[in-house]
Design a protein around this motif. Sequence first.
Motif, PDB file in Angstrom:
ATOM      1  N   TRP A 297     -59.153 -17.568  45.126  1.00  0.00           N
ATOM      2  CA  TRP A 297     -59.970 -18.536  44.258  1.00  0.00           C
ATOM      3  C   TRP A 297     -61.210 -18.003  43.891  1.00  0.00           C
ATOM      4  O   TRP A 297     -61.866 -18.744  42.649  1.00  0.00           O
ATOM      5  CB  TRP A 297     -60.285 -19.876  45.117  1.00  0.00           C
ATOM      6  CG  TRP A 297     -61.261 -19.950  46.008  1.00  0.00           C
ATOM      7  CD1 TRP A 297     -62.730 -20.125  45.894  1.00  0.00           C
ATOM      8  CD2 TRP A 297     -60.985 -19.458  47.450  1.00  0.00           C
ATOM      9  NE1 TRP A 297     -63.227 -19.723  47.364  1.00  0.00           N
ATOM     10  CE2 TRP A 297     -62.160 -19.605  48.093  1.00  0.00           C
ATOM     11  CE3 TRP A 297     -59.941 -19.177  48.076  1.00  0.00           C
ATOM     12  CZ2 TRP A 297     -62.136 -19.144  49.270  1.00  0.00           C
ATOM     13  CZ3 TRP A 297     -59.708 -18.770  49.695  1.00  0.00           C
ATOM     14  CH2 TRP A 297     -60.942 -18.837  49.946  1.00  0.00           C
ATOM     15  N   LYS A 298     -61.733 -16.767  44.084  1.00  0.00           N
ATOM     16  CA  LYS A 298     -62.907 -16.362  43.880  1.00  0.00           C
ATOM     17  C   LYS A 298     -62.881 -14.752  43.952  1.00  0.00           C
ATOM     18  O   LYS A 298     -62.326 -14.135  44.878  1.00  0.00           O
ATOM     19  CB  LYS A 298     -64.227 -16.909  44.145  1.00  0.00           C
ATOM     20  CG  LYS A 298     -64.267 -16.913  45.876  1.00  0.00           C
ATOM     21  CD  LYS A 298     -65.234 -17.969  46.278  1.00  0.00           C
ATOM     22  CE  LYS A 298     -64.922 -18.124  47.718  1.00  0.00           C
ATOM     23  NZ  LYS A 298     -66.234 -18.851  48.283  1.00  0.00           N
ATOM     24  N   MET A 299     -63.798 -14.008  43.127  1.00  0.00           N
ATOM     25  CA  MET A 299     -63.983 -12.729  43.622  1.00  0.00           C
ATOM     26  C   MET A 299     -64.878 -12.531  44.668  1.00  0.00           C
ATOM     27  O   MET A 299     -66.051 -13.113  44.773  1.00  0.00           O
ATOM     28  CB  MET A 299     -64.732 -12.014  42.196  1.00  0.00           C
ATOM     29  CG  MET A 299     -63.687 -11.849  41.114  1.00  0.00           C
ATOM     30  SD  MET A 299     -62.165 -10.883  41.333  1.00  0.00           S
ATOM     31  CE  MET A 299     -62.814  -9.310  41.636  1.00  0.00           C
ATOM     32  N   MET A 300     -64.777 -11.337  45.520  1.00  0.00           N
ATOM     33  CA  MET A 300     -65.620 -11.192  46.795  1.00  0.00           C
ATOM     34  C   MET A 300     -65.996  -9.879  46.762  1.00  0.00           C
ATOM     35  O   MET A 300     -65.150  -8.732  46.339  1.00  0.00           O
ATOM     36  CB  MET A 300     -64.500 -11.349  48.144  1.00  0.00           C
ATOM     37  CG  MET A 300     -63.941 -13.072  48.044  1.00  0.00           C
ATOM     38  SD  MET A 300     -65.232 -14.345  48.182  1.00  0.00           S
ATOM     39  CE  MET A 300     -65.935 -14.044  49.855  1.00  0.00           C
ATOM     40  N   LEU A 301     -67.197  -9.729  47.243  1.00  0.00           N
ATOM     41  CA  LEU A 301     -67.682  -8.202  47.418  1.00  0.00           C
ATOM     42  C   LEU A 301     -67.758  -7.921  49.005  1.00  0.00           C
ATOM     43  O   LEU A 301     -68.572  -8.738  49.656  1.00  0.00           O
ATOM     44  CB  LEU A 301     -69.078  -8.284  46.883  1.00  0.00           C
ATOM     45  CG  LEU A 301     -69.961  -7.020  47.013  1.00  0.00           C
ATOM     46  CD1 LEU A 301     -69.285  -5.852  46.344  1.00  0.00           C
ATOM     47  CD2 LEU A 301     -71.304  -6.883  46.424  1.00  0.00           C
ATOM     48  N   ASN A 302     -67.187  -7.190  49.455  1.00  0.00           N
ATOM     49  CA  ASN A 302     -67.375  -6.697  50.862  1.00  0.00           C
ATOM     50  C   ASN A 302     -68.279  -5.537  51.047  1.00  0.00           C
ATOM     51  O   ASN A 302     -68.299  -4.644  50.363  1.00  0.00           O
ATOM     52  CB  ASN A 302     -65.869  -6.122  51.195  1.00  0.00           C
ATOM     53  CG  ASN A 302     -65.843  -5.526  52.708  1.00  0.00           C
ATOM     54  OD1 ASN A 302     -65.505  -4.523  52.756  1.00  0.00           O
ATOM     55  ND2 ASN A 302     -66.307  -6.351  53.688  1.00  0.00           N
ATOM     56  N   ILE A 303     -69.113  -6.018  52.104  1.00  0.00           N
ATOM     57  CA  ILE A 303     -70.105  -5.081  52.399  1.00  0.00           C
ATOM     58  C   ILE A 303     -70.169  -4.696  53.835  1.00  0.00           C
ATOM     59  O   ILE A 303     -70.119  -5.658  54.662  1.00  0.00           O
ATOM     60  CB  ILE A 303     -71.728  -5.705  52.044  1.00  0.00           C
ATOM     61  CG1 ILE A 303     -71.796  -5.887  50.467  1.00  0.00           C
ATOM     62  CG2 ILE A 303     -72.775  -4.572  52.429  1.00  0.00           C
ATOM     63  CD1 ILE A 303     -71.875  -4.733  49.830  1.00  0.00           C
ATOM     64  N   ASP A 304     -70.138  -3.393  54.142  1.00  0.00           N
ATOM     65  CA  ASP A 304     -70.052  -3.119  55.641  1.00  0.00           C
ATOM     66  C   ASP A 304     -70.994  -1.764  56.049  1.00  0.00           C
ATOM     67  O   ASP A 304     -71.214  -1.133  54.759  1.00  0.00           O
ATOM     68  CB  ASP A 304     -68.645  -3.033  55.857  1.00  0.00           C
ATOM     69  CG  ASP A 304     -68.182  -3.049  57.418  1.00  0.00           C
ATOM     70  OD1 ASP A 304     -69.251  -3.108  58.228  1.00  0.00           O
ATOM     71  OD2 ASP A 304     -67.065  -2.919  57.895  1.00  0.00           O
ATOM     72  N   VAL A 305     -71.074  -1.835  57.280  1.00  0.00           N
ATOM     73  CA  VAL A 305     -72.046  -0.713  57.467  1.00  0.00           C
ATOM     74  C   VAL A 305     -70.960   0.694  57.555  1.00  0.00           C
ATOM     75  O   VAL A 305     -69.822   0.672  57.921  1.00  0.00           O
ATOM     76  CB  VAL A 305     -72.768  -0.649  58.902  1.00  0.00           C
ATOM     77  CG1 VAL A 305     -73.612  -1.844  58.948  1.00  0.00           C
ATOM     78  CG2 VAL A 305     -71.349  -0.857  60.013  1.00  0.00           C
TER      79      VAL A 305
END
Length: 272
Positions: free
Chosen positions: A229-237
Amino acid sequence: MAEPFPPFSTPPVPTTPQIAPSPGVPPLMAVLWPPPAVAEFHPPLRPNFGHIGKPIFLRANHFQVKIPNCCLYHYDITITPDKCPRKVNREIIEVLVNTHKEFFGQQKPVFDGRKNLYSKKALPIGRERIEVNISLPGGDSRDRSFTVSMKAVAKVDLELLERVLRGEQMEMPFESIQALDVVLRHLPSMRYTPVGRSFFSQPEGDPYLLGNGREVWFGFHQSIRPSQWKMMLNIDVSATAFYKQQPVLQFLCELLELGSIEEQRRPLSDSQ
Protein backbone atom coordinates in the motif's frame (compact mmCIF):
# COMPACT_ATOMS: atom_id res chain seq x y z
CA MET A 1 18.95 27.26 -27.42
CA ALA A 2 17.46 23.92 -28.40
CA GLU A 3 13.78 23.37 -28.86
CA PRO A 4 11.72 22.98 -25.68
CA PHE A 5 10.98 19.60 -24.21
CA PRO A 6 8.63 17.89 -26.69
CA PRO A 7 5.33 16.36 -25.60
CA PHE A 8 5.35 12.64 -25.08
CA SER A 9 2.78 10.34 -26.57
CA THR A 10 2.09 6.70 -25.97
CA PRO A 11 3.95 4.64 -28.61
CA PRO A 12 1.85 2.31 -30.75
CA VAL A 13 1.69 -1.26 -29.58
CA PRO A 14 3.64 -3.47 -32.05
CA THR A 15 1.59 -6.17 -33.71
CA THR A 16 2.83 -9.67 -34.42
CA PRO A 17 2.89 -10.40 -38.17
CA GLN A 18 0.59 -13.23 -39.24
CA ILE A 19 2.63 -15.89 -41.05
CA ALA A 20 0.81 -18.52 -43.06
CA PRO A 21 1.83 -22.15 -42.47
CA SER A 22 4.06 -23.77 -45.05
CA PRO A 23 2.58 -26.32 -47.46
CA GLY A 24 2.48 -29.78 -46.01
CA VAL A 25 1.85 -28.66 -42.41
CA PRO A 26 -0.44 -31.16 -40.62
CA PRO A 27 -4.03 -29.93 -39.97
CA LEU A 28 -3.52 -29.72 -36.21
CA MET A 29 -0.39 -27.65 -36.66
CA ALA A 30 -2.25 -25.45 -39.11
CA VAL A 31 -4.86 -24.72 -36.45
CA LEU A 32 -2.13 -23.73 -34.00
CA TRP A 33 -0.28 -21.59 -36.54
CA PRO A 34 0.89 -18.98 -35.61
CA PRO A 35 1.51 -19.81 -31.93
CA PRO A 36 -1.08 -18.10 -29.69
CA ALA A 37 0.10 -14.99 -27.86
CA VAL A 38 0.86 -15.55 -24.18
CA ALA A 39 -1.55 -13.58 -22.02
CA GLU A 40 0.04 -11.13 -19.60
CA PHE A 41 0.04 -12.52 -16.08
CA HIS A 42 -1.79 -10.50 -13.40
CA PRO A 43 -1.46 -11.86 -9.87
CA PRO A 44 -4.72 -11.96 -7.92
CA LEU A 45 -5.36 -9.28 -5.34
CA ARG A 46 -5.32 -10.11 -1.66
CA PRO A 47 -8.95 -10.93 -0.72
CA ASN A 48 -8.86 -9.58 2.84
CA PHE A 49 -6.80 -9.18 6.01
CA GLY A 50 -6.72 -11.60 8.92
CA HIS A 51 -8.56 -10.80 12.13
CA ILE A 52 -7.68 -13.80 14.32
CA GLY A 53 -5.01 -13.33 16.97
CA LYS A 54 -3.60 -10.41 18.90
CA PRO A 55 -2.26 -7.36 17.03
CA ILE A 56 1.34 -6.47 17.89
CA PHE A 57 3.62 -3.57 16.99
CA LEU A 58 6.81 -4.27 15.06
CA ARG A 59 9.82 -2.00 14.82
CA ALA A 60 11.41 -2.38 11.41
CA ASN A 61 14.11 -0.64 9.38
CA HIS A 62 11.57 0.30 6.69
CA PHE A 63 10.30 3.85 6.37
CA GLN A 64 7.38 5.14 4.36
CA VAL A 65 8.19 7.33 1.39
CA LYS A 66 5.65 9.98 0.44
CA ILE A 67 5.55 10.32 -3.32
CA PRO A 68 4.93 13.83 -4.68
CA ASN A 69 2.19 14.17 -7.26
CA CYS A 70 4.42 15.41 -10.06
CA CYS A 71 6.39 14.37 -13.12
CA LEU A 72 10.12 13.91 -13.56
CA TYR A 73 11.89 14.50 -16.85
CA HIS A 74 14.44 11.88 -17.90
CA TYR A 75 17.53 12.76 -19.95
CA ASP A 76 20.20 10.52 -21.43
CA ILE A 77 23.79 11.55 -20.68
CA THR A 78 26.90 10.45 -22.57
CA ILE A 79 30.31 11.56 -21.30
CA THR A 80 33.36 11.36 -23.58
CA PRO A 81 35.93 9.98 -22.93
CA ASP A 82 33.85 7.25 -21.33
CA LYS A 83 34.68 4.57 -18.74
CA CYS A 84 35.42 7.19 -16.10
CA PRO A 85 34.62 6.31 -12.48
CA ARG A 86 31.19 7.35 -11.25
CA LYS A 87 32.81 9.87 -8.91
CA VAL A 88 34.44 11.65 -11.84
CA ASN A 89 31.20 11.57 -13.83
CA ARG A 90 29.35 13.16 -10.91
CA GLU A 91 31.96 15.92 -10.70
CA ILE A 92 31.54 16.56 -14.43
CA ILE A 93 27.75 16.87 -14.15
CA GLU A 94 28.07 19.09 -11.07
CA VAL A 95 30.32 21.49 -13.03
CA LEU A 96 27.90 21.33 -15.95
CA VAL A 97 24.91 22.28 -13.77
CA ASN A 98 26.77 25.13 -12.04
CA THR A 99 28.26 26.66 -15.18
CA HIS A 100 25.52 26.28 -17.80
CA LYS A 101 22.55 28.10 -16.35
CA GLU A 102 21.05 28.43 -19.83
CA PHE A 103 20.03 24.77 -19.51
CA PHE A 104 19.47 24.27 -15.78
CA GLY A 105 18.73 27.72 -14.34
CA GLN A 106 18.24 27.27 -10.58
CA GLN A 107 17.40 23.57 -10.87
CA LYS A 108 19.44 20.87 -9.15
CA PRO A 109 18.92 17.69 -11.17
CA VAL A 110 19.93 14.24 -9.92
CA PHE A 111 22.36 11.92 -11.70
CA ASP A 112 23.07 8.21 -11.32
CA GLY A 113 26.76 8.50 -12.22
CA ARG A 114 26.40 6.83 -15.63
CA LYS A 115 23.72 7.85 -18.14
CA ASN A 116 20.50 8.89 -16.41
CA LEU A 117 19.68 12.42 -15.29
CA TYR A 118 16.32 13.54 -13.89
CA SER A 119 14.92 17.02 -13.31
CA LYS A 120 11.67 18.21 -11.80
CA LYS A 121 11.03 20.72 -14.57
CA ALA A 122 11.54 20.28 -18.29
CA LEU A 123 14.90 21.53 -19.54
CA PRO A 124 15.30 23.37 -22.86
CA ILE A 125 16.75 20.19 -24.37
CA GLY A 126 14.92 18.28 -27.09
CA ARG A 127 15.31 14.80 -28.52
CA GLU A 128 18.20 15.93 -30.68
CA ARG A 129 21.50 15.57 -28.84
CA ILE A 130 23.37 18.66 -27.77
CA GLU A 131 27.02 18.67 -26.71
CA VAL A 132 28.78 20.77 -24.09
CA ASN A 133 32.49 20.87 -23.26
CA ILE A 134 33.47 20.65 -19.59
CA SER A 135 36.92 20.97 -17.96
CA LEU A 136 38.07 19.53 -14.63
CA PRO A 137 41.36 20.41 -12.91
CA GLY A 138 43.93 17.65 -13.33
CA GLY A 139 46.62 16.41 -10.97
CA ASP A 140 49.49 17.70 -13.15
CA SER A 141 48.19 21.32 -13.22
CA ARG A 142 46.56 20.67 -16.61
CA ASP A 143 42.81 20.64 -17.07
CA ARG A 144 41.06 17.51 -18.27
CA SER A 145 38.52 18.08 -21.03
CA PHE A 146 35.26 16.16 -21.40
CA THR A 147 32.32 16.34 -23.77
CA VAL A 148 28.83 15.89 -22.31
CA SER A 149 26.09 14.87 -24.72
CA MET A 150 22.46 15.27 -23.59
CA LYS A 151 19.05 14.48 -25.05
CA ALA A 152 15.48 14.09 -23.75
CA VAL A 153 14.25 10.54 -23.22
CA ALA A 154 10.93 10.39 -21.39
CA LYS A 155 8.50 12.03 -19.02
CA VAL A 156 8.04 9.96 -15.85
CA ASP A 157 4.65 10.38 -14.19
CA LEU A 158 4.85 9.44 -10.50
CA GLU A 159 1.05 9.38 -10.32
CA LEU A 160 1.17 6.02 -12.12
CA LEU A 161 3.01 4.55 -9.16
CA GLU A 162 0.39 5.92 -6.77
CA ARG A 163 -2.34 4.26 -8.83
CA VAL A 164 -0.63 0.88 -8.43
CA LEU A 165 -0.29 1.37 -4.67
CA ARG A 166 -4.01 2.28 -4.46
CA GLY A 167 -4.93 -0.87 -6.39
CA GLU A 168 -6.28 1.05 -9.37
CA GLN A 169 -3.65 -0.29 -11.79
CA MET A 170 -1.89 -3.65 -12.04
CA GLU A 171 1.17 -2.91 -14.18
CA MET A 172 4.09 -1.65 -12.09
CA PRO A 173 5.81 1.45 -13.62
CA PHE A 174 9.42 0.40 -13.07
CA GLU A 175 10.70 3.63 -14.67
CA SER A 176 9.09 5.54 -11.78
CA ILE A 177 10.80 3.33 -9.19
CA GLN A 178 14.13 3.80 -10.98
CA ALA A 179 13.67 7.58 -10.97
CA LEU A 180 12.87 7.63 -7.23
CA ASP A 181 15.90 5.42 -6.54
CA VAL A 182 18.19 7.85 -8.39
CA VAL A 183 16.67 10.79 -6.47
CA LEU A 184 17.25 9.14 -3.08
CA ARG A 185 20.79 7.99 -3.94
CA HIS A 186 22.06 11.24 -5.43
CA LEU A 187 22.99 13.14 -2.25
CA PRO A 188 24.52 10.14 -0.38
CA SER A 189 26.60 9.38 -3.48
CA MET A 190 28.02 12.92 -3.33
CA ARG A 191 28.84 12.75 0.39
CA TYR A 192 29.95 9.14 0.87
CA THR A 193 31.78 6.40 -1.02
CA PRO A 194 29.17 4.26 -2.81
CA VAL A 195 29.78 0.53 -3.25
CA GLY A 196 26.88 -1.31 -4.88
CA ARG A 197 23.74 -0.23 -3.05
CA SER A 198 25.62 0.82 0.10
CA PHE A 199 27.46 3.96 1.19
CA PHE A 200 30.60 4.09 3.33
CA SER A 201 32.76 6.70 5.04
CA GLN A 202 36.37 6.46 6.16
CA PRO A 203 36.55 5.49 9.85
CA GLU A 204 37.57 8.10 12.38
CA GLY A 205 40.15 7.22 15.03
CA ASP A 206 41.79 3.79 15.10
CA PRO A 207 40.73 1.75 12.06
CA TYR A 208 39.65 -1.89 12.18
CA LEU A 209 42.60 -3.60 10.45
CA LEU A 210 42.16 -6.82 8.48
CA GLY A 211 45.76 -7.39 7.42
CA ASN A 212 47.27 -7.41 3.93
CA GLY A 213 46.79 -3.65 3.71
CA ARG A 214 43.03 -3.69 4.25
CA GLU A 215 40.69 -2.14 6.81
CA VAL A 216 36.96 -2.16 7.58
CA TRP A 217 34.71 0.75 6.66
CA PHE A 218 31.20 0.98 8.08
CA GLY A 219 28.21 2.50 6.34
CA PHE A 220 24.57 1.91 5.46
CA HIS A 221 22.55 0.09 2.83
CA GLN A 222 19.66 1.89 1.12
CA SER A 223 16.94 0.47 -1.09
CA ILE A 224 13.47 1.68 -2.10
CA ARG A 225 10.81 -0.98 -2.67
CA PRO A 226 7.05 -0.99 -3.30
CA SER A 227 4.94 -2.65 -0.62
CA GLN A 228 1.24 -3.50 -0.76
CA TRP A 229 0.00 0.00 0.00
CA LYS A 230 2.98 2.37 0.01
CA MET A 231 6.59 2.82 -1.03
CA MET A 232 9.12 1.80 1.60
CA LEU A 233 12.76 2.83 2.07
CA ASN A 234 14.91 0.11 3.60
CA ILE A 235 17.90 1.34 5.64
CA ASP A 236 20.37 -1.13 7.14
CA VAL A 237 23.91 -1.10 8.49
CA SER A 238 26.67 -2.37 6.24
CA ALA A 239 30.42 -3.00 6.37
CA THR A 240 33.03 -3.88 3.78
CA ALA A 241 36.81 -3.96 3.27
CA PHE A 242 38.85 -1.13 1.75
CA TYR A 243 42.55 -0.87 1.05
CA LYS A 244 44.30 1.41 3.49
CA GLN A 245 45.70 4.72 2.36
CA GLN A 246 49.50 4.20 2.66
CA PRO A 247 52.70 4.21 0.58
CA VAL A 248 52.88 1.38 -1.94
CA LEU A 249 56.11 -0.04 -0.46
CA GLN A 250 54.48 -0.29 2.96
CA PHE A 251 51.49 -1.99 1.37
CA LEU A 252 53.79 -4.55 -0.28
CA CYS A 253 55.48 -5.24 3.05
CA GLU A 254 52.10 -6.00 4.62
CA LEU A 255 51.07 -8.14 1.69
CA LEU A 256 54.34 -10.14 1.76
CA GLU A 257 54.40 -10.21 5.58
CA LEU A 258 57.68 -8.32 5.85
CA GLY A 259 58.63 -6.08 8.75
CA SER A 260 60.34 -3.61 6.37
CA ILE A 261 61.54 -3.46 2.80
CA GLU A 262 65.12 -4.08 3.99
CA GLU A 263 64.20 -7.66 4.94
CA GLN A 264 63.71 -8.56 1.28
CA ARG A 265 67.32 -9.18 0.17
CA ARG A 266 66.53 -11.45 -2.73
CA PRO A 267 64.33 -10.99 -5.82
CA LEU A 268 60.69 -11.88 -5.31
CA SER A 269 59.79 -15.53 -5.74
CA ASP A 270 57.07 -16.77 -8.09
CA SER A 271 54.62 -17.20 -5.22
CA GLN A 272 55.33 -13.66 -3.97
